[in-house]
Design a protein around this motif. Structure first.
Motif, mmCIF file in Angstrom:
data_model
loop_
_atom_site.group_PDB
_atom_site.id
_atom_site.type_symbol
_atom_site.label_atom_id
_atom_site.label_comp_id
_atom_site.label_asym_id
_atom_site.label_seq_id
_atom_site.Cartn_x
_atom_site.Cartn_y
_atom_site.Cartn_z
ATOM 1 N N ALA A 92 -47.793 -17.166 -25.456
ATOM 2 C CA ALA A 92 -48.109 -15.755 -25.674
ATOM 3 C C ALA A 92 -46.905 -14.915 -25.260
ATOM 4 C CB ALA A 92 -49.329 -15.357 -24.860
ATOM 5 N N VAL A 93 -46.485 -14.013 -26.145
ATOM 6 C CA VAL A 93 -45.363 -13.116 -25.866
ATOM 7 C C VAL A 93 -45.935 -11.709 -25.768
ATOM 8 C CG1 VAL A 93 -43.141 -12.260 -26.658
ATOM 9 C CG2 VAL A 93 -43.804 -14.616 -27.142
ATOM 10 N N TYR A 94 -45.749 -11.074 -24.620
ATOM 11 C CA TYR A 94 -46.302 -9.744 -24.374
ATOM 12 C C TYR A 94 -45.246 -8.673 -24.603
ATOM 13 C CZ TYR A 94 -50.279 -12.203 -22.469
ATOM 14 O OH TYR A 94 -51.362 -13.021 -22.331
ATOM 15 N N ARG A 95 -45.687 -7.434 -24.696
ATOM 16 C CA ARG A 95 -44.769 -6.323 -25.001
ATOM 17 C C ARG A 95 -43.760 -6.070 -23.895
ATOM 18 N NH1 ARG A 95 -48.427 -1.829 -28.109
ATOM 19 N NH2 ARG A 95 -48.708 -3.097 -29.966
ATOM 20 N N ASN A 96 -44.103 -6.403 -22.677
ATOM 21 C CA ASN A 96 -43.163 -6.179 -21.577
ATOM 22 C C ASN A 96 -42.131 -7.291 -21.458
ATOM 23 O OD1 ASN A 96 -44.744 -8.230 -20.585
ATOM 24 N ND2 ASN A 96 -45.422 -7.120 -18.772
ATOM 25 N N GLY A 97 -42.168 -8.278 -22.379
ATOM 26 C CA GLY A 97 -41.169 -9.338 -22.387
ATOM 27 C C GLY A 97 -41.592 -10.622 -21.718
ATOM 28 N N ARG A 98 -42.702 -10.611 -21.028
ATOM 29 C CA ARG A 98 -43.164 -11.829 -20.360
ATOM 30 C C ARG A 98 -43.813 -12.782 -21.345
ATOM 31 N NH1 ARG A 98 -44.287 -11.889 -14.311
ATOM 32 N NH2 ARG A 98 -42.895 -10.279 -13.639
ATOM 33 N N LEU A 105 -55.729 -15.373 -23.692
ATOM 34 C CA LEU A 105 -54.369 -14.834 -23.727
ATOM 35 C C LEU A 105 -54.339 -13.435 -24.331
ATOM 36 C CD1 LEU A 105 -52.404 -17.997 -24.883
ATOM 37 C CD2 LEU A 105 -52.232 -16.881 -22.661
ATOM 38 N N ARG A 106 -55.164 -13.205 -25.333
ATOM 39 C CA ARG A 106 -55.201 -11.907 -25.990
ATOM 40 C C ARG A 106 -55.758 -10.841 -25.052
ATOM 41 N NH1 ARG A 106 -59.215 -12.059 -30.313
ATOM 42 N NH2 ARG A 106 -60.536 -11.478 -28.577
ATOM 43 N N ASN A 107 -56.743 -11.189 -24.244
ATOM 44 C CA ASN A 107 -57.389 -10.214 -23.361
ATOM 45 C C ASN A 107 -56.680 -10.043 -22.024
ATOM 46 O OD1 ASN A 107 -59.336 -9.819 -25.299
ATOM 47 N ND2 ASN A 107 -60.699 -11.352 -24.424
ATOM 48 N N SER A 108 -55.776 -10.934 -21.686
ATOM 49 C CA SER A 108 -55.088 -10.808 -20.396
ATOM 50 C C SER A 108 -53.866 -9.909 -20.547
ATOM 51 C CB SER A 108 -54.679 -12.177 -19.857
ATOM 52 O OG SER A 108 -53.699 -12.749 -20.673
ATOM 53 N N HIS A 109 -53.407 -9.417 -19.434
ATOM 54 C CA HIS A 109 -52.215 -8.566 -19.440
ATOM 55 C C HIS A 109 -50.984 -9.428 -19.248
ATOM 56 C CE1 HIS A 109 -52.177 -9.116 -15.125
ATOM 57 N NE2 HIS A 109 -53.429 -8.744 -15.092
ATOM 58 N N GLY A 110 -49.847 -8.872 -19.506
ATOM 59 C CA GLY A 110 -48.617 -9.638 -19.418
ATOM 60 C C GLY A 110 -47.933 -9.559 -18.077
ATOM 61 N N ARG A 111 -48.589 -8.946 -17.104
ATOM 62 C CA ARG A 111 -47.965 -8.827 -15.791
ATOM 63 C C ARG A 111 -48.037 -10.137 -15.043
ATOM 64 N NH1 ARG A 111 -51.416 -4.433 -13.431
ATOM 65 N NH2 ARG A 111 -52.506 -4.559 -15.381
ATOM 66 N N GLY A 112 -47.057 -10.369 -14.195
ATOM 67 C CA GLY A 112 -47.057 -11.559 -13.362
ATOM 68 C C GLY A 112 -47.972 -11.369 -12.170
#
Length: 134
Positions: A53-59, A80-87
């Motif tokens: 999964a590639v998120y908008r913030n680059g993660r 993956l779709r419902n989770s956020h891209g933050r670490g």
């Protein structure tokens, strides 16, 4: 937010059987339900299947889907779709040792035994001085 999903699988491997079934049966419905989601298929020979999964913030978040059924793979994609891209944020603990009663001896430093060492040196000098007088 999820920007794109990379589906990596092997076209001949046994562990990718569920992924190949998913690509045939459920992927067209997934693309129709989520037109904003870019789905990319990558064939990697002799590798286990993986979702990246590639998120908008680059993660990125890679998930191994080895030997899973198409329904389980769809569950991972919705997660993956419902989770956020933050670490994950890790809380730093000051000391791993937790105690109700702290050390009686105190904390160690370079000068912890300086006064004791000074007394030993004074006693040694006094003995040497007493031996040289005779």
């Amino acid at each position: 937010m999820l920007e794109s999903l990379v589906i990596k699988y092997c076209d001949i491997g046994g562990s990718s059987r569920g992924m190949r079934l998913f690509l045939d049966e459920a992927l067209p419905a997934l693309r129709q339900q989520n037109p904003q989601l870019g789905v990319q298929q990558v064939v990697q020979r002799f590798r286990h299947p993986k979702l990246v999964a590639v998120y908008r913030n680059g993660r990125t978040k890679p998930v191994c889907v080895k030997n899973l059924a198409p329904a389980d793979i769809m569950e991972h994609i919705s997660w993956l779709r419902n989770s956020h891209g933050r670490g994950q944020e890790y809380q730093v603990v000051r000391s791993r040792h937790l105690s109700r009663s702290p050390s009686i001896q105190g904390t160690w430093s370079v000068d912890t035994f300086a006064s004791q060492l000074e007394r030993v040196n004074e006693a040694r000098r006094a003995r040497e001085a007493a031996q040289t007088q005779y």
